[in-house]
Design an enzyme around this catalytic site. Structure first.
Site, PDB file in Angstrom:
ATOM      1  N   LYS A 113      24.646  32.751  36.003  1.00  0.00           N
ATOM      2  CA  LYS A 113      24.643  33.180  34.577  1.00  0.00           C
ATOM      3  C   LYS A 113      25.596  32.167  33.839  1.00  0.00           C
ATOM      4  O   LYS A 113      26.645  31.977  34.329  1.00  0.00           O
ATOM      5  CB  LYS A 113      24.769  34.598  34.678  1.00  0.00           C
TER       6      LYS A 113
ATOM      7  N   LYS B 119      31.735  32.557  30.371  1.00  0.00           N
ATOM      8  CA  LYS B 119      33.044  31.933  30.323  1.00  0.00           C
ATOM      9  C   LYS B 119      33.998  31.928  31.574  1.00  0.00           C
ATOM     10  O   LYS B 119      34.891  31.224  31.910  1.00  0.00           O
ATOM     11  CB  LYS B 119      33.748  32.646  29.081  1.00  0.00           C
TER      12      LYS B 119
ATOM     13  N   LYS C  85      35.693  41.331  39.390  1.00  0.00           N
ATOM     14  CA  LYS C  85      36.737  41.028  38.393  1.00  0.00           C
ATOM     15  C   LYS C  85      38.250  41.272  39.323  1.00  0.00           C
ATOM     16  O   LYS C  85      39.094  40.120  39.483  1.00  0.00           O
ATOM     17  CB  LYS C  85      37.083  41.741  37.276  1.00  0.00           C
TER      18      LYS C  85
END
Length: 333
Positions: free
Chosen positions: A197, A200, A114
């Site tokens: 995968k 979102k 992230k």
């Protein structure tokens, strides 16, 4: 005999759960409430580790909770609540942060992923300590097991390490949880990129099947899903990753074993197969969408249901924290 306790949470970071959330988490939560003392939370504290609009967070927290109830979680059999309604989560997180080494926290792969996305200078300290708050979520309820995907196993290992460290330093306090992994639905992938995968944060809109999506768009996305060379419906993850993903989806939604599906579509080609996959998705999601819409139409009732869950969760959390405060050496109030 007391049932084993299970704890899991889901982030309110989108306007709908997607197929991967549903198969990999929510549906198994519904099953687990039959055999476990189940605690499930909408983890809004985790959601603010990245920039979040307050109105969107409020709306999405209700949408997430409504979908959980609509998918089959029963407030009589499960404790469903919003994380920020139980203040002990943040208190325990701080104590665990003080037991965590910098290098230990830095090794968490989700922070690396992230922070790479948002830029390390823009990544918050909250994002860095996210796995420690997650450990607090689990240890606070003395969970015996935690439903996790393969990508969360590292965080559960940190939870066990921190629980064990606290127990060693201050005396036996926390249950050390075991992972509960549903292997056959671990790998639901992006419809447009079967190597990735379904997510979102990384998938394109065309690659995700949203639980609250209308039937028309759902069918279109399945029909436009990336397929592979040839026309045979075969399960071959290396040479036919797109078809293999659709077979996994149909098998998971209908309960039909993959070999039986392969035999059914022998000689039929991709068109008929994709239509059937699309119908399986629509049949699974339509009742959930309709129940979600009904729950969201009465916010006061939805909030009342969540308040019941928060009270039940708070009772457990309070008992744990009374013990933790005493063992750490805090004065009684």
């Amino acid at each position: 005999m007391a049932r084993p306790r299970v704890l899991s949470g889901i982030q309110p970071t989108a306007d709908s759960f997607h197929l991967g959330n549903y198969l990999g988490a929510v549906r198994q939560w519904v099953t687990l409430q039959e055999t476990h003392d189940a605690y499930y939370c909408v983890v809004d504290l985790h959601a603010i580790t990245v920039p979040t609009e307050p109105d969107a967070l409020r709306r999405r927290s209700r949408v997430a909770a409504a979908q959980l109830f609509a998918a089959g979680l029963d407030p009589e059999r499960s404790t469903v609540f919003v994380q920020s309604h139980v203040r002990e989560h943040t208190e325990l997180a701080w104590i665990l942060i003080c037991l965590t080494g910098m290098g230990e926290a830095a090794r968490m792969t989700q922070f690396k992923d992230k922070s790479a996305k948002y830029g390390e200078s823009a990544a918050s300290v909250g994002l860095f300590t996210y796995p420690i708050l997650q450990a607090a979520d689990i240890l606070l309820y003395q969970a015996d097991s935690v439903p996790v995907g393969a990508d969360q196993k590292q965080h559960l290992e940190l939870t066990r390490d921190l629980g064990q460290r606290f127990n060693h330093r201050f005396g036996e306090t926390f249950t050390l949880p075991e992972p509960y992994i549903l292997k056959e639905v671990e790998k639901i992938t992006d419809l447009q990129d079967p190597s990735a995968k379904m997510s979102k944060s990384s998938s394109s809109p065309a690659g995700i099947l949203d639980v609250l999506e209308q039937p028309g768009p759902l069918r279109k996305k399945v029909m436009r899903a990336v397929t592979d060379t040839g026309s045979e419906v075969l399960f071959d993850e290396e040479n036919k990753p797109g078809i293999s993903n659709l077979l996994r989806i149909q098998s998971a939604l209908t309960g039909t074993p993959i070999p039986e599906l392969v035999a059914r579509y022998d000689g039929q080609g991709y068109g008929t197969f994709k239509k059937d996959v699309a119908e399986a998705v629509v049949e699974a999601f339509t009742p959930i969408r309709e129940r979600t819409e009904k729950l969201l139409s009465d916010e006061a009732e939805l909030d009342r249901m969540l308040a019941i869950g928060a009270r039940r969760a708070s009772e457990v959390a309070r008992r744990t924290m009374e013990m933790v405060r005493d063992r750490v050496g805090f004065l009684s109030a």
